[in-house]
Motif scaffolding. Structure first.
Motif, PDB file in Angstrom:
ATOM      1  N   PRO A 102      28.497  43.569  57.115  1.00  0.00           N
ATOM      2  CA  PRO A 102      29.523  43.940  58.108  1.00  0.00           C
ATOM      3  C   PRO A 102      30.392  45.112  57.645  1.00  0.00           C
ATOM      4  CG  PRO A 102      29.573  41.575  57.670  1.00  0.00           C
ATOM      5  CD  PRO A 102      28.624  42.186  56.697  1.00  0.00           C
ATOM      6  N   GLU A 103      30.612  45.215  56.351  1.00  0.00           N
ATOM      7  CA  GLU A 103      31.434  46.303  55.827  1.00  0.00           C
ATOM      8  C   GLU A 103      30.724  47.645  55.981  1.00  0.00           C
ATOM      9  OE1 GLU A 103      34.471  45.725  55.031  1.00  0.00           O
ATOM     10  OE2 GLU A 103      34.294  43.555  55.069  1.00  0.00           O
ATOM     11  N   LEU A 104      29.411  47.648  55.869  1.00  0.00           N
ATOM     12  CA  LEU A 104      28.652  48.892  56.010  1.00  0.00           C
ATOM     13  C   LEU A 104      28.557  49.339  57.469  1.00  0.00           C
ATOM     14  CD1 LEU A 104      25.783  48.176  53.458  1.00  0.00           C
ATOM     15  CD2 LEU A 104      27.766  49.658  53.143  1.00  0.00           C
ATOM     16  N   GLN A 152      37.788  51.726  47.003  1.00  0.00           N
ATOM     17  CA  GLN A 152      36.366  52.028  47.168  1.00  0.00           C
ATOM     18  C   GLN A 152      35.475  50.792  47.049  1.00  0.00           C
ATOM     19  OE1 GLN A 152      36.195  55.023  44.094  1.00  0.00           O
ATOM     20  NE2 GLN A 152      36.514  56.666  45.586  1.00  0.00           N
ATOM     21  N   ASN A 153      36.078  49.598  47.020  1.00  0.00           N
ATOM     22  CA  ASN A 153      35.292  48.360  46.924  1.00  0.00           C
ATOM     23  C   ASN A 153      35.486  47.482  48.148  1.00  0.00           C
ATOM     24  OD1 ASN A 153      34.233  48.942  44.362  1.00  0.00           O
ATOM     25  ND2 ASN A 153      36.099  48.217  43.379  1.00  0.00           N
ATOM     26  N   PHE A 154      35.511  48.082  49.325  1.00  0.00           N
ATOM     27  CA  PHE A 154      35.682  47.366  50.588  1.00  0.00           C
ATOM     28  C   PHE A 154      36.915  46.460  50.546  1.00  0.00           C
ATOM     29  CE2 PHE A 154      31.060  47.808  49.778  1.00  0.00           C
ATOM     30  CZ  PHE A 154      30.762  48.749  50.746  1.00  0.00           C
ATOM     31  N   GLY A 155      38.026  46.968  50.015  1.00  0.00           N
ATOM     32  CA  GLY A 155      39.237  46.166  49.849  1.00  0.00           C
ATOM     33  C   GLY A 155      39.996  45.980  51.152  1.00  0.00           C
ATOM     34  N   LYS A 156      39.997  44.761  51.679  1.00  0.00           N
ATOM     35  CA  LYS A 156      40.690  44.436  52.933  1.00  0.00           C
ATOM     36  C   LYS A 156      42.040  43.819  52.602  1.00  0.00           C
ATOM     37  CE  LYS A 156      40.093  42.023  57.298  1.00  0.00           C
ATOM     38  NZ  LYS A 156      39.189  41.175  58.096  1.00  0.00           N
ATOM     39  N   GLU A 169      38.305  42.219  47.745  1.00  0.00           N
ATOM     40  CA  GLU A 169      37.305  43.256  47.511  1.00  0.00           C
ATOM     41  C   GLU A 169      35.921  42.623  47.436  1.00  0.00           C
ATOM     42  OE1 GLU A 169      39.437  46.816  45.090  1.00  0.00           O
ATOM     43  OE2 GLU A 169      38.725  45.160  43.866  1.00  0.00           O
ATOM     44  N   ILE A 170      34.913  43.420  47.754  1.00  0.00           N
ATOM     45  CA  ILE A 170      33.520  42.982  47.637  1.00  0.00           C
ATOM     46  C   ILE A 170      32.852  43.908  46.629  1.00  0.00           C
ATOM     47  CG2 ILE A 170      31.339  42.644  48.837  1.00  0.00           C
ATOM     48  CD1 ILE A 170      32.976  42.264  51.415  1.00  0.00           C
ATOM     49  N   VAL A 171      32.367  43.310  45.523  1.00  0.00           N
ATOM     50  CA  VAL A 171      31.763  44.090  44.443  1.00  0.00           C
ATOM     51  C   VAL A 171      30.440  43.461  44.042  1.00  0.00           C
ATOM     52  CG1 VAL A 171      33.970  44.930  43.557  1.00  0.00           C
ATOM     53  CG2 VAL A 171      33.043  42.797  42.699  1.00  0.00           C
ATOM     54  N   GLN A 172      29.625  44.244  43.349  1.00  0.00           N
ATOM     55  CA  GLN A 172      28.367  43.730  42.825  1.00  0.00           C
ATOM     56  C   GLN A 172      28.584  43.245  41.404  1.00  0.00           C
ATOM     57  OE1 GLN A 172      25.577  47.005  43.512  1.00  0.00           O
ATOM     58  NE2 GLN A 172      24.330  45.567  44.664  1.00  0.00           N
ATOM     59  N   ASP A 173      28.001  42.087  41.095  1.00  0.00           N
ATOM     60  CA  ASP A 173      28.087  41.581  39.721  1.00  0.00           C
ATOM     61  C   ASP A 173      26.919  42.140  38.909  1.00  0.00           C
ATOM     62  OD1 ASP A 173      25.892  40.118  40.527  1.00  0.00           O
ATOM     63  OD2 ASP A 173      26.906  38.180  40.493  1.00  0.00           O
TER      64      ASP A 173
END
Length: 192
Positions: A102-104, A152-156, A169-173
């Motif tokens: 959804p963020e993309l 820059q990490n989809f921070g809402k 935020e949404i980040v990759q582990d």
């Protein structure tokens, strides 16, 4: 008698010059009395009196190589590891992309082009019952409300208080999975 005084006045500077020359000759001859032999003898005595102490250089330490005990494990830079991560993502791609998809799809906001480290909260307002944070980015002031995006990490923006902006935020582990984490911007007070 007048003539004798004039002779004395004229002769006085000459006499003073002769006396000065005699004095300089005496001083210079006193300095010239020491010879190079005296200087050499003094240097020899000084060298004999001062003995430098030189510490010996320690022997070099023998290098003992360490054994590499993880040779049986998977190389972190190998293609096999990447393939294993991609296989894991392909097994359950919906779970992996459910957070980020959804963020993309949404339109990016202006403050998403700056890293969160370049932002600082400088104040807060209450506009018509809604909390608004004042964010300083590169000398420009922005108004941010709940639901806006930062960083820059989809921070809402999830919550705004008088002293803090709380973000999700949404980040990759490390395995490539998308995960949520909480971040915050604290109020920065200027020191006077």
């Amino acid at each position: 008698m007048m003539l004798d005084i004039q002779r004395f006045d004229i002769a006085a500077p000459r006499f003073a010059g002769v006396v000065l020359m005699a004095l300089l000759t005496t001083v210079l001859s006193a300095c010239g009395g020491s010879s190079e032999e005296d200087l050499s003898a003094w240097m020899k005595n000084e060298r004999a009196r001062v003995r430098p102490s030189i510490k010996p250089i320690p022997a070099p330490v023998k290098f003992v190589p360490e054994s590499y005990d993880v040779a049986d494990e998977m190389d972190p830079f190998s293609g096999e590891r990447l393939a294993a991560i991609l296989r894991g993502a392909q097994v359950n791609p919906l779970l992996n992309s459910a957070l980020v998809e959804p963020e993309l799809q949404r339109r990016k906001e202006p403050l998403e082009s700056f890293p969160l480290d370049n932002m600082s909260m400088v104040g807060s307002l209450d506009k018509k019952g809604q909390a608004v944070a004042l964010i300083n980015v590169n000398g420009l002031l922005y108004q941010v409300r709940k639901g806006n995006y930062l960083g820059q990490n989809f921070g809402k923006v999830m919550e705004i208080t008088e002293t803090e902006v709380v973000l999700r935020e949404i980040v990759q582990d490390a395995t490539g999975e998308w995960t949520e984490r909480t971040a915050s911007l604290l109020l920065q007070e200027e020191a006077n």
